[in-house]
Design a protein around this motif. Structure first.
Motif, PDB file in Angstrom:
ATOM      1  N   PHE A   1     -53.001 -95.958  20.573  1.00  0.00           N
ATOM      2  CA  PHE A   1     -54.159 -95.646  19.720  1.00  0.00           C
ATOM      3  C   PHE A   1     -53.771 -95.733  18.250  1.00  0.00           C
ATOM      4  O   PHE A   1     -54.489 -96.285  17.434  1.00  0.00           O
ATOM      5  N   TYR A   2     -52.635 -95.163  17.959  1.00  0.00           N
ATOM      6  CA  TYR A   2     -52.152 -95.206  16.577  1.00  0.00           C
ATOM      7  C   TYR A   2     -51.967 -96.651  16.126  1.00  0.00           C
ATOM      8  O   TYR A   2     -52.352 -97.035  15.023  1.00  0.00           O
TER       9      TYR A   2
ATOM     10  N   ILE B   1     -53.525 -99.327  17.271  1.00  0.00           N
ATOM     11  CA  ILE B   1     -54.833 -99.927  17.029  1.00  0.00           C
ATOM     12  C   ILE B   1     -55.327 -99.535  15.643  1.00  0.00           C
ATOM     13  O   ILE B   1     -55.808-100.359  14.865  1.00  0.00           O
ATOM     14  N   GLY B   2     -55.159 -98.254  15.327  1.00  0.00           N
ATOM     15  CA  GLY B   2     -55.625 -97.757  14.033  1.00  0.00           C
ATOM     16  C   GLY B   2     -54.969 -98.492  12.878  1.00  0.00           C
ATOM     17  O   GLY B   2     -55.662 -98.983  11.975  1.00  0.00           O
TER      18      GLY B   2
ATOM     19  N   VAL C   1     -63.248 -96.306  12.015  1.00  0.00           N
ATOM     20  CA  VAL C   1     -62.755 -96.402  13.386  1.00  0.00           C
ATOM     21  C   VAL C   1     -61.246 -96.184  13.396  1.00  0.00           C
ATOM     22  O   VAL C   1     -60.704 -95.461  14.243  1.00  0.00           O
ATOM     23  N   ALA C   2     -60.573 -96.798  12.419  1.00  0.00           N
ATOM     24  CA  ALA C   2     -59.118 -96.637  12.349  1.00  0.00           C
ATOM     25  C   ALA C   2     -58.758 -95.183  12.171  1.00  0.00           C
ATOM     26  O   ALA C   2     -57.847 -94.656  12.838  1.00  0.00           O
TER      27      ALA C   2
ATOM     28  N   PHE D   1     -59.070 -93.527  15.522  1.00  0.00           N
ATOM     29  CA  PHE D   1     -57.990 -93.876  16.455  1.00  0.00           C
ATOM     30  C   PHE D   1     -56.691 -93.178  16.062  1.00  0.00           C
ATOM     31  O   PHE D   1     -55.973 -92.633  16.913  1.00  0.00           O
TER      32      PHE D   1
ATOM     33  N   GLY E   1     -54.958 -90.462  18.397  1.00  0.00           N
ATOM     34  CA  GLY E   1     -53.665 -90.868  18.946  1.00  0.00           C
ATOM     35  C   GLY E   1     -52.573 -89.887  18.589  1.00  0.00           C
ATOM     36  O   GLY E   1     -51.782 -89.469  19.440  1.00  0.00           O
TER      37      GLY E   1
END
Lengths: 118, 497, 489
Positions: free
Chosen positions: B178-179, B181-182, B213-214, B217, B221
């Motif tokens: 998740f991190y 993706i961010g 969104v970032a 995430f 995360g």
């Protein structure tokens, strides 16, 4: 078509969700790991797509091609590292599954919980 | 600045990391442990050096390979990182010093070099997170430390550690991904990975959807990795079944490092740029913090395995740390950072005492520990001191951060009174769950009468007591952590009023 | 010796004593008891040597450490604390003599732990008495709670442990839940928690907040046992009697009312509180506790529980006197702490002596016991008269001052309360006195007994004599506490 024009994001999102679903829903530990790999691969694809420059070639420095259009190399480099991390994670995960099989004789999450409860 | 001082940030990571493969080769008995301890103490010394520098106003910035930031990879140490570095290296050193006998019992001799090598990788990964000023580097170090910590957690003989570690691995990897993706989304929008650079560049694209969104995430995360309630489910079992020394080490610092990244991202990168960020941050994390305090403590009330009891108490304590941060004020954030330090002291000592206890008692359920203090008075006395610190009794370190937390909540207006009530209720529940252990150990007659149980080894006991006395020392001489926490909070908040 | 040294000595002697008692306990009980008595004697010497300084108007102080900016561990002697310290240290010596008789007479287990924790408790009491600010006071307040737990749960059987949990649960939850927030509140609005003549809160809080803050302090200091946080006191009666006598009639409970009085005088300031209508409830809460606790005491069948409820009522005398908020009533509050201590410790000593000699605990068993234990029961009678407030006993003196304070404030509710409670006190003490002296002996044949061991009888004779002596010569105490009023602005 804006929705289709960013189809690669759709691929990313769908793969991500497939992987996430497998991690959450499957009770077989190996299947969970497969899901985790898909989940990570989706992110790799996200990175690779962002580095793509339309019409760009591989970013290799050549004397005769001074003004050529390159793809952004950085995301690829980053993701190379992330892939290595992903492989290590999967390998370690599988290693743990092997040990679980040795100790518990099962790789089904519920059965393991049953055994521990006893 | 001498050349050595200049290279300190890099050495902080490199020293343990380079020694890790060497340690893996050290076959003779005890040598791997000794080498690991030396490396860990070296890291502690470096952290102290960096702290001194940070306190005197220098902030270390180190360009890896001479490539200037923001193009190259930057290492950066300020008061915040120095504070957490002290916690990490201190916890590792103390746990190693005290834990030799316990680890000898838990880890087969032939596997010890590999085990200690993994320990060093945890240390180096955590230190790496703290000195990195580069979002992607943080990810890499996070994974190094996580992968290595899965190994050390599963390194013991208890087979129940294996499913626990598997869960930890799955959830940890999801959190880290998740991190990833961010930061990918942020990179798309800003083209940089350097945190300081990101702060500037994000300004132009702030409040576009990918950035929001970032932020989501990254926050989720990291919250997963930090075991923020309700994403804490991996923590209790992993702490319970890990070798005792590993629990003492990780409980003191692992989740705090993830919180460090969380706070750094939210306050340095997002706070200046996202409209109403402080409100969203507070609205998201304050309820979670309150729930963590209440739910974590409530579960601990009824838990009978003392390691798991303390693990749930950790879930609650993470709530206190978040609670301070979610006030988004200088006082609140200082309280939060101070509590990181003080909780590490208290919880680390508690787990060390449990480790000493486990040298003689194989089963750590409360009913098996009745009267244990009569056999092991010194161990349990140290446990009492650390327990008081966890509760927040004056004269101990835990009191200081509770005091700051309540003062900060008083400044926060009407909601503050509610938060004070939560802190008070949480503390009272801590009284009850710690008291259950104290009462069982001190005031109940031993179940197996006549059996002679010796006190824990003297060397182990000495270190446990060192840690217990540190709880009192930092409850009376509070300058160091207070200055660090206040300085770090000020630099995190930047221009905020 | 300089007063600063004396303060530090007063704090460290009990702790050093505890250590030595622990070490000598393994060697020989006799040596251990000698150490206890020596420690108590040294403590008296140190504490009482401070008296001349305070009489001359000196307020010696010493600062140990600065924990947070503005928050110090510091000590300062002033009249109220001086009196409390002198009282607790003095009675500790008497109590130690008594303990020796009681503990040996009853063959109690774990005597070393008992004496060690007793010394630690006294150290904590000294810290409370000499504290210079709220933080230091709280630090030792908590230490006192924790160090008395092993004493309360001394017997160790499940029923005792359950009661001890009630004891600890109420005291700790109240202090962490109410007292600590009140202290932090005070520090954050006033910027300091130092006990200052005239108070520190004026101008920093106003309106209903004053009443609320006062409430946090009063119920947070649950050791004062203002209803409804009084339940721990009857629960604590499971402790051995010397503990009930010194701690639950003197040190612990007085620490509670001492905290409240000190907060009223030195944190709020009596003039400020008097001018704030929202603080008026405290007086009524205390008056209610006096009457209600006396009514409950009327119905008790167990001697120690009766004494416990009597203590609850007597403590609220102090709180009520302090809440009248007039100079003379503050003096009355301080003197009542002293007077009640002499009377109540005598009563507890007597109860313990009866138990040691005959294992009797219920009121009904006491018929005619006066002829078997004349000295004990004479002392008991003196203590009971002091509780009622009959001359020539100490209780009369303090009631006098409290009443004078009530007239100063034209507070007729206080007058009515005191009259009602005097009647109630008489109603539950006089029947006992009648019963023990004039009814037929109820001791079953074969369980003959005489007086308790000599040490116990000696101790209770001393305290009974003090109760009478205080009536005859209370001037020094008045002189000391009058300074409390004189230093007010």
């Amino acid at each position: 078509m804006q929705v289709l024009g960013i189809f690669y994001y759709w691929v990313f999102a769908i793969l991500l969700m497939i992987g996430f679903y497998a991690v959450v829903a499957k009770i077989n530990l190996v299947k969970k790991l497969i899901g985790l790999s898909i989940f990570q691969s989706a992110v790799f694809l996200l990175y690779l797509t962002m580095g793509k420059v339309t019409g760009g070639t591989a970013p290799i420095y050549q004397d005769d091609a001074v003004n050529q259009l390159f793809s952004n190399p950085l995301p690829q480099v980053l993701i190379l590292t992330a892939i290595v991390v992903g492989i290590s994670t999967t390998a370690l995960g599988l290693g743990i599954v092997v040990r679980i099989k040795e100790e518990y004789g099962s790789i089904e999450e519920q059965e393991i919980q049953e055994i521990d409860r006893r | 600045m001498t050349p050595l001082e200049f290279h300190l940030p890099a050495l902080q990571v490199a020293a343990p990391m380079l020694l890790a493969p060497v340690v893996a080769l050290l076959r003779p008995r005890g040598l791997a442990w000794a080498a690991t301890l030396v490396a860990s103490l070296m890291a502690l010394a470096i952290a102290i050096g960096l702290t001194q520098g940070a306190l005197s106003g220098e902030s270390f910035s180190y360009a890896m390979g001479g490539w200037e930031p923001p193009y190259g990879i930057e290492l950066h140490v300020d008061m915040f990182s120095a504070l957490v570095l002290l916690i990490v290296t201190g916890a590792s050193s103390i746990a190693l010093m005290a834990g030799k006998a316990s680890l000898d019992k838990a880890v087969e001799h032939s596997r010890q070099p590999l085990f200690y090598s993994a320990w060093l990788l945890v240390l180096s990964g955590l230190a790496g997170i703290l000195v990195s000023a580069d979002a992607f580097n943080i990810f890499v170090f996070m994974e190094i430390s996580s992968l290595a910590s899965y190994i050390v957690v599963a390194g013991g003989t208890d087979r129940r550690a294996l499913p626990a570690v598997f869960k930890y691995l799955i959830m940890g990897t999801i959190g880290a991904t998740f991190y990833l993706i961010g930061i990918g989304l942020i990179y798309m929008m800003t083209g940089t990975l350097n945190l300081a650079d990101m702060e500037l560049r994000i300004h132009d694209v702030a409040d576009q959807r990918p950035i929001l969104v970032a932020a989501g995430f990254i926050t989720v995360g990291l919250a997963l990795k930090a075991a923020v309630f309700p994403l804490h489910v991996w923590l209790p079992n992993a702490y319970t079944y890990a070798p005792h020394a590993v629990t003492a080490f990780l409980a003191a610092c692992a989740t705090k490092v993830s919180l460090y990244v969380l706070l750094r991202f939210d306050f340095v990168v997002f706070q200046q740029n996202l409209l109403g960020h402080e409100f969203q941050f507070a609205a998201f994390l304050m309820p979670l913090a309150v729930l963590a305090i209440l739910a974590g403590s409530a579960v601990a009330l009824f838990e009978s395995n003392i390691k798991r009891l303390l693990a749930y108490s950790s879930v609650a304590q993470i709530g206190y740390i978040l609670l301070g941060a979610s006030l988004v004020s200088l006082a609140g954030l200082s309280a939060s950072l101070l509590h990181m330090f003080n909780h590490a002291l208290a919880k680390g000592t508690l787990f060390l005492a449990v480790m000493a206890l486990a040298m003689r008692f194989t089963r750590l359920d409360l009913r098996h520990l009745a009267g244990s203090a009569q056999h092991m008075p010194w161990t349990m006395a140290a446990f009492v001191i650390a327990g008081l610190s966890l509760i927040g009794v004056p004269g101990t370190a835990g009191f200081i951060s509770k005091w700051y937390l309540v003062s900060a909540a008083l400044e926060a207006g009407p909601v503050g009174f509610f938060l004070i009530a939560v802190v008070v209720i949480g503390s009272l529940m801590a009284v009850v769950y710690i008291w259950r252990i104290i009462e069982t150990a001190w005031f109940e007659p031993p179940t197996e009468a006549g059996e002679v149980i010796r006190e824990a080894p003297v060397t182990m006991l000495a270190v446990v007591w060192l840690a217990a006395l540190a709880n009192i020392y930092f409850g009376l001489a509070t300058d160091l952590p207070r200055e660090l926490a206040a300085g770090a909070a000020a630099s995190l908040l930047g221009q905020l009023p | 010796m300089s007063p600063e040294t004396l303060i530090l000595a007063a704090l460290s002697i009990p702790l050093a004593g505890a250590l030595l008692i622990g070490l000598t306990g393994r060697v020989s009980p006799n040596l251990r008891e000698i150490v206890t008595l020596t420690t108590a004697g040294l403590l008296i010497f140190c504490v009482w040597s401070l008296l001349p300084f305070v009489y001359q108007g000196g307020r010696p102080g010493v600062q140990l450490a600065e924990v947070l900016p503005g928050i110090e561990i510091a000590f300062r002697v002033e009249p109220l604390g001086m009196m409390f310290a002198a009282l607790a240290s003095g009675l500790w010596l008497v109590n130690s003599i008594y303990s020796i008789g009681y503990m040996r007479g009853n063959n109690e287990k774990k005597q070393t732990r008992f004496y060690v924790m007793f010394a630690v408790s006294l150290g904590a009491t000294m810290g409370i008495a000499l504290a210079a600010n709220l933080f230091t006071l709280f630090l030792f307040y908590e230490a006192l709670t924790l160090s008395t737990y092993p004493l309360v749960s001394h017997k160790g059987d499940p029923a005792t442990v359950k009661s001890a949990r009630v004891y600890l649960g109420i005291l700790i939850s109240a202090s962490i839940g109410l007292l600590l927030p009140a202290i932090i509140w005070t520090y954050s609005v006033a910027g300091t928690g130092d006990f200052t003549a005239g108070g520190i809160l004026q101008g920093h809080v106003e309106g209903p907040a004053v009443g609320l803050l006062l409430g946090l302090f009063v119920f947070g200091a649950a050791k004062a046992a203002v209803m409804p946080v009084h339940r721990w006191l009857p629960a604590a009666m499971v402790a051995p009697t010397p503990v009930s006598a010194l701690l639950h009639a003197v040190a612990v409970v007085k620490a509670g009312v001492f905290t409240i009085t000190k907060v009223i005088v030195y944190v709020f300031g009596i003039d400020f509180l008097f001018s704030e209508p929202s603080s008026g409830w405290l007086f009524y809460a205390a008056a209610f506790t006096i009457v209600a606790a006396s009514l409950v005491a009327l119905r008790q069948q167990n001697l120690k529980r009766l004494l416990a409820y009597s203590t609850v009522a007597q403590l609220s005398y102090v709180v009520m006197a302090a809440a009248i908020l007039k100079p003379l009533s503050e003096v009355g509050a301080a003197i009542h702490m002293l007077a009640h201590a002499f009377g109540k410790i005598t009563l507890f000593f007597a109860a313990g002596a009866i138990y040691t000699a005959s294992k009797k605990t219920e009121l009904a068993q006491l018929r005619g016991i006066g002829r078997r234990m004349p000295i004990t029961m004479t002392a008991f009678t003196i203590g009971a008269l002091s509780m009622i407030g009959v001359p020539p006993t100490a209780g009369f003196v303090s009631k006098w001052y409290i009443l004078a304070g009530a007239f100063q404030a034209d507070n007729y509710v206080a007058l009515a309360t005191i009259i009602a409670s005097t009647a109630l006190n008489a109603a539950y003490f006089l029947p006992i006195v009648y019963m023990v002296w004039f009814e037929k002996d109820s001791t079953p044949p074969g369980k003959e007994h005489g007086e308790a061991p000599f040490a116990a009888v000696l101790a209770l004779a001393i305290t009974a004599a003090l109760t009478i002596a205080f009536f005859v010569y209370s001037a020094p105490a008045y002189e000391l506490e009058a300074q409390l009023v004189r230093e007010l602005p």
